[in-house]
Design an enzyme around this catalytic site. Structure first.
Site, PDB file in Angstrom:
ATOM      1  CE  LYS A  60      74.363  16.796 -96.166  1.00 23.36           C
ATOM      2  NZ  LYS A  60      73.145  15.994 -96.149  1.00 23.36           N
ATOM      3  N   GLY A 124      50.832  25.286 -82.836  1.00 25.84           N
ATOM      4  CA  GLY A 124      49.759  26.169 -83.584  1.00 25.84           C
ATOM      5  C   GLY A 124      49.245  25.738 -84.210  1.00 25.84           C
ATOM      6  N   GLY A 193      66.411   1.175 -97.006  1.00 30.10           N
ATOM      7  CA  GLY A 193      66.477   2.245 -97.532  1.00 30.10           C
ATOM      8  C   GLY A 193      67.594   2.786 -97.766  1.00 30.10           C
ATOM      9  CB  ALA A 194      69.558   2.301-101.103  1.00 28.32           C
ATOM     10  CD  GLU A 216      65.708   1.375-102.568  1.00 28.93           C
ATOM     11  OE1 GLU A 216      66.044   1.575-101.456  1.00 28.93           O
ATOM     12  OE2 GLU A 216      64.524   1.246-102.915  1.00 28.93           O
ATOM     13  N   GLY A 284      62.153   7.376 -96.407  1.00 28.93           N
ATOM     14  CA  GLY A 284      61.293   8.782 -97.144  1.00 28.93           C
ATOM     15  C   GLY A 284      60.420   8.988 -95.676  1.00 28.93           C
ATOM     16  CG  ASP A 325      60.030  18.502 -95.888  1.00 28.01           C
ATOM     17  OD1 ASP A 325      61.266  19.468 -96.701  1.00 28.01           O
ATOM     18  OD2 ASP A 325      61.272  17.999 -94.752  1.00 28.01           O
ATOM     19  CG  HIS A 457      94.567  26.538-115.452  1.00 28.14           C
ATOM     20  ND1 HIS A 457      93.807  25.070-116.231  1.00 28.14           N
ATOM     21  CD2 HIS A 457      95.645  26.007-115.819  1.00 28.14           C
ATOM     22  CE1 HIS A 457      95.301  24.063-116.268  1.00 28.14           C
ATOM     23  NE2 HIS A 457      96.068  25.000-115.852  1.00 28.14           N
TER      24      HIS A 457
HETATM   25  P1  FAD Z   1      61.219  21.537 -91.716  1.00 28.56           P
HETATM   26  O1  FAD Z   1      62.879  21.503 -91.240  1.00 28.56           O
HETATM   27  O2  FAD Z   1      60.825  20.225 -90.878  1.00 28.56           O
HETATM   28  O3  FAD Z   1      60.596  22.294 -89.949  1.00 28.56           O
HETATM   29  C1  FAD Z   1      59.215  22.448 -89.476  1.00 28.56           C
HETATM   30  C2  FAD Z   1      59.253  22.915 -88.619  1.00 28.56           C
HETATM   31  O4  FAD Z   1      58.084  23.267 -87.911  1.00 28.56           O
HETATM   32  C3  FAD Z   1      59.867  22.184 -87.298  1.00 28.56           C
HETATM   33  O5  FAD Z   1      60.631  22.828 -86.407  1.00 28.56           O
HETATM   34  C4  FAD Z   1      58.376  21.303 -86.472  1.00 28.56           C
HETATM   35  O6  FAD Z   1      58.665  21.438 -85.388  1.00 28.56           O
HETATM   36  C5  FAD Z   1      57.817  22.359 -86.729  1.00 28.56           C
HETATM   37  N1  FAD Z   1      56.273  22.080 -86.648  1.00 28.56           N
HETATM   38  C6  FAD Z   1      55.685  21.508 -87.420  1.00 28.56           C
HETATM   39  N2  FAD Z   1      54.314  21.740 -86.563  1.00 28.56           N
HETATM   40  C7  FAD Z   1      54.303  22.991 -85.987  1.00 28.56           C
HETATM   41  C8  FAD Z   1      52.752  22.962 -85.340  1.00 28.56           C
HETATM   42  N3  FAD Z   1      52.098  22.468 -85.185  1.00 28.56           N
HETATM   43  N4  FAD Z   1      53.364  24.398 -84.567  1.00 28.56           N
HETATM   44  C9  FAD Z   1      54.645  24.565 -83.980  1.00 28.56           C
HETATM   45  N5  FAD Z   1      55.309  24.403 -85.341  1.00 28.56           N
HETATM   46  C10 FAD Z   1      55.427  23.252 -85.384  1.00 28.56           C
HETATM   47  N6  FAD Z   1      67.856  18.807 -97.973  1.00 28.56           N
HETATM   48  C11 FAD Z   1      68.984  19.885 -98.378  1.00 28.56           C
HETATM   49  O7  FAD Z   1      68.686  20.713 -99.075  1.00 28.56           O
HETATM   50  N7  FAD Z   1      70.306  19.734 -98.046  1.00 28.56           N
HETATM   51  C12 FAD Z   1      70.796  18.652 -97.019  1.00 28.56           C
HETATM   52  O8  FAD Z   1      71.364  18.349 -97.112  1.00 28.56           O
HETATM   53  C13 FAD Z   1      69.920  17.819 -96.616  1.00 28.56           C
HETATM   54  N8  FAD Z   1      70.554  16.776 -95.723  1.00 28.56           N
HETATM   55  C14 FAD Z   1      69.321  15.893 -94.624  1.00 28.56           C
HETATM   56  C15 FAD Z   1      69.347  15.331 -94.078  1.00 28.56           C
HETATM   57  C16 FAD Z   1      68.614  14.556 -93.583  1.00 28.56           C
HETATM   58  C17 FAD Z   1      69.055  13.723 -92.399  1.00 28.56           C
HETATM   59  C18 FAD Z   1      67.265  15.054 -93.164  1.00 28.56           C
HETATM   60  C19 FAD Z   1      66.385  14.421 -92.674  1.00 28.56           C
HETATM   61  C20 FAD Z   1      66.523  16.355 -94.298  1.00 28.56           C
HETATM   62  C21 FAD Z   1      67.540  16.725 -94.896  1.00 28.56           C
HETATM   63  N9  FAD Z   1      67.606  17.440 -95.494  1.00 28.56           N
HETATM   64  C22 FAD Z   1      67.523  18.061 -96.451  1.00 28.56           C
HETATM   65  C23 FAD Z   1      65.622  18.055 -95.732  1.00 28.56           C
HETATM   66  C24 FAD Z   1      65.343  19.556 -94.869  1.00 28.56           C
HETATM   67  O9  FAD Z   1      65.770  19.166 -93.968  1.00 28.56           O
HETATM   68  C25 FAD Z   1      63.963  20.172 -95.235  1.00 28.56           C
HETATM   69  O10 FAD Z   1      63.591  19.214 -96.637  1.00 28.56           O
HETATM   70  C26 FAD Z   1      63.616  20.950 -94.666  1.00 28.56           C
HETATM   71  O11 FAD Z   1      63.982  21.015 -93.214  1.00 28.56           O
HETATM   72  C27 FAD Z   1      62.165  21.756 -94.611  1.00 28.56           C
HETATM   73  O12 FAD Z   1      62.249  22.354 -94.076  1.00 28.56           O
HETATM   74  P2  FAD Z   1      60.512  23.445 -93.889  1.00 28.56           P
HETATM   75  O13 FAD Z   1      60.597  24.291 -92.886  1.00 28.56           O
HETATM   76  O14 FAD Z   1      59.961  23.092 -94.708  1.00 28.56           O
HETATM   77  O15 FAD Z   1      60.615  22.066 -92.250  1.00 28.56           O
HETATM   78  P1  NAI Z   2      64.851   8.597 -99.695  1.00 31.84           P
HETATM   79  O1  NAI Z   2      63.220   9.309-100.561  1.00 31.84           O
HETATM   80  O2  NAI Z   2      65.511   9.622-100.018  1.00 31.84           O
HETATM   81  O3  NAI Z   2      64.886   7.522 -99.755  1.00 31.84           O
HETATM   82  C1  NAI Z   2      64.071   6.117 -99.096  1.00 31.84           C
HETATM   83  C2  NAI Z   2      63.818   4.946 -99.736  1.00 31.84           C
HETATM   84  O4  NAI Z   2      63.725   4.141 -99.357  1.00 31.84           O
HETATM   85  C3  NAI Z   2      64.032   4.730-101.306  1.00 31.84           C
HETATM   86  O5  NAI Z   2      65.194   4.531-102.168  1.00 31.84           O
HETATM   87  C4  NAI Z   2      62.637   4.275-100.953  1.00 31.84           C
HETATM   88  O6  NAI Z   2      62.502   2.626-102.357  1.00 31.84           O
HETATM   89  C5  NAI Z   2      63.370   3.002 -99.817  1.00 31.84           C
HETATM   90  N1  NAI Z   2      62.192   2.537 -99.434  1.00 31.84           N
HETATM   91  C6  NAI Z   2      60.930   2.691 -99.030  1.00 31.84           C
HETATM   92  N2  NAI Z   2      60.341   1.572 -98.271  1.00 31.84           N
HETATM   93  C7  NAI Z   2      60.739   0.881 -98.520  1.00 31.84           C
HETATM   94  C8  NAI Z   2      60.879  -0.388 -98.092  1.00 31.84           C
HETATM   95  N3  NAI Z   2      59.885  -0.683 -97.096  1.00 31.84           N
HETATM   96  N4  NAI Z   2      61.702  -0.917 -97.396  1.00 31.84           N
HETATM   97  C9  NAI Z   2      62.816  -0.819 -98.401  1.00 31.84           C
HETATM   98  N5  NAI Z   2      63.110  -0.311 -98.735  1.00 31.84           N
HETATM   99  C10 NAI Z   2      62.611   1.079 -98.632  1.00 31.84           C
HETATM  100  O7  NAI Z   2      63.978   8.989 -98.656  1.00 31.84           O
HETATM  101  P2  NAI Z   2      65.103   9.552 -97.061  1.00 31.84           P
HETATM  102  O8  NAI Z   2      66.306   8.588 -97.469  1.00 31.84           O
HETATM  103  O9  NAI Z   2      64.363   8.822 -95.634  1.00 31.84           O
HETATM  104  O10 NAI Z   2      65.544  10.980 -97.099  1.00 31.84           O
HETATM  105  C11 NAI Z   2      64.232  11.610 -96.936  1.00 31.84           C
HETATM  106  C12 NAI Z   2      63.963  12.800 -97.591  1.00 31.84           C
HETATM  107  O11 NAI Z   2      65.022  13.492 -97.090  1.00 31.84           O
HETATM  108  C13 NAI Z   2      65.284  12.931 -99.265  1.00 31.84           C
HETATM  109  O12 NAI Z   2      63.664  12.601 -99.713  1.00 31.84           O
HETATM  110  C14 NAI Z   2      65.851  14.357 -99.546  1.00 31.84           C
HETATM  111  O13 NAI Z   2      64.458  14.695 -99.648  1.00 31.84           O
HETATM  112  C15 NAI Z   2      65.449  14.721 -97.811  1.00 31.84           C
HETATM  113  N6  NAI Z   2      67.222  14.288 -97.861  1.00 31.84           N
HETATM  114  C16 NAI Z   2      68.375  15.404 -98.337  1.00 31.84           C
HETATM  115  C17 NAI Z   2      69.416  15.562 -98.345  1.00 31.84           C
HETATM  116  C18 NAI Z   2      70.547  16.329 -99.706  1.00 31.84           C
HETATM  117  O14 NAI Z   2      69.661  16.658 -99.907  1.00 31.84           O
HETATM  118  N7  NAI Z   2      71.484  15.609 -99.636  1.00 31.84           N
HETATM  119  C19 NAI Z   2      69.763  14.489 -97.722  1.00 31.84           C
HETATM  120  C20 NAI Z   2      68.760  13.882 -96.587  1.00 31.84           C
HETATM  121  C21 NAI Z   2      67.582  13.842 -97.249  1.00 31.84           C
END
Ligand code: FAD
Ligand code: NAI
Length: 478
Positions: A60, A124, A193-194, A216, A284, A325, A457
């Site tokens: 962001k 852990g 991946g789109a 995609e 994904g 997650d 407004h």
């Molecule tokens: P995580 O954030 O993955 O945290 C898990 C933690 O556990 C990690 O730090 C890992 O190191 C630790 N861990 C794993 N295994 C062990 C172990 N055995 N012992 C100790 N520690 C361990 N979501 C949104 O809602 N809004 C967004 O704008 C958004 N943008 C995103 C952008 C990107 C590029 C990505 C990749 C993801 C985005 N997400 C967004 C998704 C969001 O980041 C995740 O849904 C969220 O972080 C999940 O939280 P979590 O606590 O389940 O896991």
């Molecule tokens: P995604 O699930 O959003 O999109 C993955 C895309 O890749 C899909 O459209 C799928 O059809 C495509 N794909 C899968 N296999 C493929 C292949 N072999 N070749 C071409 N295309 C393929 O996953 P993404 O973008 O990796 O994000 C992961 C997750 O992180 C999201 O699902 C979301 O939960 C979280 N996230 C959330 C954000 C937010 O809330 N603003 C921002 C970024 C991530």
């Protein structure tokens, strides 16, 4: 004697750190285990998980910087502001992003101290059960300490899914981690991946001058969103913003070349090649369950690697819970945080709950996309009779004043009861506007309730108001 806790949380992402803080607030003796240093220069463990370190927050920050650059290049002029060829210093942009990440991750350390949550640095894993308590191993630098826990909350999150034969080095071929740390805008960026990451990060680098091609596999675009939104988004992203999105693609051989990456792919039975300087693989994410020693204690993990839980995030093992997650459901930070709070409250004997039907989605492209509740396709599939109200931002005074009138609000309400069933927004500030719809749906509101609420407004929220009026076919300004 091992240290003993009421609650041990494994993972300090949004699901885990929030669970630990809430447990401590409720008087429970809580610890949180984290091993990941996310390339911290001092090698220290960093809190906040994917979200703070390599996800929501850094992405962001980059979206904001690149959007301002885009505005300076293309939108200032309509306000009468002229700026001679704005230049972007990617190093400064990255430093700002890193500072925000540092501030927030160290902020969680502070919150742990304030709430008396013990941080245990290390990986852990389950080491057995003794006297109705879980024995948890915490391993760091080859040394293992054991702690005992009455309750365990697994919050180990997820990591990027990689594709076979596409070696991610996070320099040229990147997942989210490398893609958030480019040292400059590539001339030609390829994205596989789109989905949400592909669109958000593709937008960042497109605004900074890259020619972006997104490949995609699916034949349709953003299939989880409402069809009306998808149609508008497709038009805006491809025709206006020139993101080169290709659907229905089959990825073939991908190899590093002297100056970048060569991606072979098949589109409509034709063999094609994409040459790019950098490639983002965003197809994904997969849950982190390996390393937990789950099998040894019989923790149930599905074929797809998710920990199986009931609606209150209880696993099949006594006093073992899982959130975020690593359990099924949308991979969103706020969903994980809500689950963390619910579990801590259940452990403390309260009646924690999460309404998964009102978890909002936001995609931070420009225009932003946000929704809560059902799409038109889902309502039709469920045989629910509904009415729809859709109002564009083009008719809104604030949107005109801001010079940004793309998009609309689309609301669905039950034809019989008028209860709101889904709200879908594409437009400037959709991320903030959706909150009103979430509150309304959480309170079981009807479209008439929103129609009768006074909206300031001129604000963009008036479009939400008008969409509610439109459900009753009586918009005032459209
Ligand atoms: P995580 O954030 O993955 O945290 C898990 C933690 O556990 C990690 O730090 C890992 O190191 C630790 N861990 C794993 N295994 C062990 C172990 N055995 N012992 C100790 N520690 C361990 N979501 C949104 O809602 N809004 C967004 O704008 C958004 N943008 C995103 C952008 C990107 C590029 C990505 C990749 C993801 C985005 N997400 C967004 C998704 C969001 O980041 C995740 O849904 C969220 O972080 C999940 O939280 P979590 O606590 O389940 O896991
Ligand atoms: P995604 O699930 O959003 O999109 C993955 C895309 O890749 C899909 O459209 C799928 O059809 C495509 N794909 C899968 N296999 C493929 C292949 N072999 N070749 C071409 N295309 C393929 O996953 P993404 O973008 O990796 O994000 C992961 C997750 O992180 C999201 O699902 C979301 O939960 C979280 N996230 C959330 C954000 C937010 O809330 N603003 C921002 C970024 C991530």
């Amino acid at each position: 004697m091992s240290k003993e806790f009421d609650v041990v949380v494994i993972g300090a992402g949004p699901g885990g750190y929030v669970a630990a803080i809430r447990a401590a607030q409720l008087g429970l003796n809580a610890a949180c285990i984290e091993y990941n240093s996310y390339a911290d220069p001092k090698g220290e463990v960093r809190l906040g998980g994917t979200c703070l370190n390599v996800g929501c927050i850094p992405s962001k920050a980059l979206l904001q910087s690149s959007e301002l650059f885009e505005q300076a290049n293309h939108s200032f002029v309509m306000h009468g502001i002229s700026v001679d060829s704005p230049r972007m210093d990617v190093g400064v942009m990255m430093k700002r992003k890193n500072n925000i990440v540092d501030q927030l991750t160290s902020g969680i350390r502070g919150l742990f101290k304030k709430n008396k949550v013990t941080l245990l640095s290390g990986l852990g894993s389950f080491a057995g059960r003794e006297d109705e308590k879980w024995k948890i191993a915490v391993t760091r630098n080859g040394e293992t300490e054991h702690v005992m826990a009455k309750h365990v909350i697994v919050a180990t999150g997820s990591r990027a899914r990689h594709l076979p034969d596409i070696p991610v080095d996070n320099e040229v071929i990147c997942d989210n981690e490398g893609a958030l740390a480019f040292d400059g805008a590539p001339k030609r960026l390829g994205v596989i991946g789109a989905g949400v990451i592909g669109l958000e990060l593709g937008s960042v680098w497109k605004r900074l001058g890259a020619e972006v091609t997104i490949l995609e596999a699916a034949p349709d675009f953003l299939s989880a969103a409402d069809a009306a939104i998808t149609k508008e988004a497709w038009k805006t992203f491809t025709a206006k913003q020139k993101l080169g999105i290709k659907l229905g693609v089959k990825i073939g051989k991908v190899e590093r070349t002297a100056d970048g990456v060569r991606v072979e792919y098949e589109l409509k039975d034709e063999q094609k090649v994409l040459e790019c300087d950098r490639l983002i693989v965003s197809v994904g994410r997969i849950p982190n369950t390996d390393g937990l020693n789950a099998d040894a204690v019989g923790l149930k993990v599905s074929d797809r690697g998710f920990i199986e839980v009931d609606e209150q995030c209880r696993t099949n093992l006594a006093n073992v819970w899982a959130v975020g997650d690593v359990v099924p459901g949308p991979m969103l930070a706020h969903k994980g945080m809500e689950e963390g709070v619910m579990v801590a409250e259940c452990i403390a004997g309260q009646k924690g709950h999460v309404n998964h039907d009102t978890v909002p989605w936001v995609i931070y492209t420009h225009p932003e996309i946000a929704w809560v509740g059902k799409t038109e396709a889902q309502l039709k599939a469920a045989g629910i009779e509904f009415k729809a109200g859709q109002i564009p931002f083009a008719a809104n005074g604030r949107a005109l004043g801001q010079g940004d009138t793309t998009g609309f609000v689309r609301m669905y309400a039950c034809a019989e009861t008028d209860r709101i069933l889904g709200v879908h927004v594409i437009g400037n500030n959709a991320s903030e506007l959706i909150a009103e719809a979430v509150v309304a749906m959480e309170f079981g509101a009807c479209s008439e309730d929103i129609a009768r609420i006074c909206h300031a407004h001129p604000t963009l929220s008036e479009v939400m108001h008008e969409a509610a009026l439109a459900c009753d076919k009586r918009p005032l300004h459209f």
